[in-house]
Design an enzyme around this catalytic site. Structure first.
Site, PDB file in Angstrom:
ATOM      1  N   SER A  92      24.115  -6.349 -64.125  1.00 13.55           N
ATOM      2  CA  SER A  92      25.454  -6.062 -65.090  1.00 13.55           C
ATOM      3  C   SER A  92      25.327  -5.303 -65.905  1.00 13.55           C
ATOM      4  O   SER A  92      24.297  -4.688 -66.699  1.00 13.55           O
ATOM      5  CB  SER A  92      25.651  -7.379 -65.323  1.00 13.55           C
ATOM      6  OG  SER A  92      26.342  -7.982 -66.148  1.00 13.55           O
ATOM      7  N   TYR A 105      22.533 -15.230 -70.608  1.00  7.06           N
ATOM      8  CA  TYR A 105      23.061 -14.173 -69.796  1.00  7.06           C
ATOM      9  C   TYR A 105      22.335 -13.405 -69.801  1.00  7.06           C
ATOM     10  O   TYR A 105      22.155 -12.248 -68.642  1.00  7.06           O
ATOM     11  CB  TYR A 105      24.905 -14.666 -69.694  1.00  7.06           C
ATOM     12  CG  TYR A 105      24.672 -13.640 -68.355  1.00  7.06           C
ATOM     13  CD1 TYR A 105      24.815 -14.490 -66.717  1.00  7.06           C
ATOM     14  CD2 TYR A 105      25.836 -12.880 -68.482  1.00  7.06           C
ATOM     15  CE1 TYR A 105      24.635 -13.108 -65.929  1.00  7.06           C
ATOM     16  CE2 TYR A 105      26.447 -11.742 -67.399  1.00  7.06           C
ATOM     17  CZ  TYR A 105      26.056 -11.975 -66.305  1.00  7.06           C
ATOM     18  OH  TYR A 105      26.617 -11.114 -65.460  1.00  7.06           O
TER      19      TYR A 105
END
Length: 205
Positions: A92, A105
């Site tokens: 990501s 995250y």
């Protein structure tokens, strides 16, 4: 078994469940040339001070341990396969640039970035290519999960610009997999045209 697909349903957070599932593959499906580690989620946007341990553990178990468990379970099949073999880890932009409320995250995706680099070194002598795709804003069920199923909050994330779609990432994965044997795409960052970095967007009113 349907057409050219064979489906296994298991929890990647469990090392034993993962091993059992991969071991259960029929002989006709054990020629594995490509592994795409795609399981992942973000859950919540709490600050580190207000973090909820259940959410932390779920993200770590899925995003990091899941990649480790699946990769280790599938590697024997990749080693035995003929032809070009490729592993792609879904990272990501949050694994390149941290942002407020993204703490755990982001940490799991930074871990995937480092793990991908290390895996490439470890598997280099075996000729197994290892790369990462690091998407920016992609309109999938991602934000719906992050906001506990709140559809209005999830929709706001993608308001005012054209986000990436799942097909865009699939196309990128196919590009990486379909390169000639001597070519390895180590790291591919993909963002919508309207996104400059992890937090900067050009939104139309």
């Amino acid at each position: 078994l349907t057409g050219d697909s064979y489906t296994l349903c298991f929890d990647v957070c469990s090392a034993q469940a993962t091993k059992d599932a991969i071991d259960s593959l029929p002989e006709d499906w054990r020629q594995v040339q490509v592994l795409i580690n795609n399981a992942g989620l973000a859950w919540g946007r709490e600050s580190i001070q207000e973090g909820i341990k259940e959410k932390w553990e779920r993200m770590i178990d899925t995003n990091l341990k899941g990649v480790l468990y699946v990769t280790q379970a599938v590697l024997p099949l990749l080693r035995e396969a003929t032809g070009v073999r490729t592993i792609i880890n879904l990272g990501s932009i949050a694994g390149k640039q941290a942002y407020a409320g993204g703490n755990v995250y982001s940490a799991t995706k930074y871990a995937i970035d480092g793990l991908t680099q290390s895996m490439r070194i470890d598997l280099l002598p075996e000729g197994i290519r290892v790369g990462q795709i690091a998407p920016g804003a992609a309109e999938t069920e991602f934000s719906l999960v992050r906001f506990d199923g709140d559809a209005s909050k999830a929709k706001q994330v993608y308001t005012g610009f054209d986000p990436l779609q799942a097909g865009d990432i699939a196309d990128a994965a196919w590009f990486m997999v379909s390169r000639p044997a001597h070519v390895c795409i180590n790291d591919l960052i993909i963002m919508p045209t309207a996104q400059a970095n992890a937090t900067t967007f050009h939104r139309q009113s």
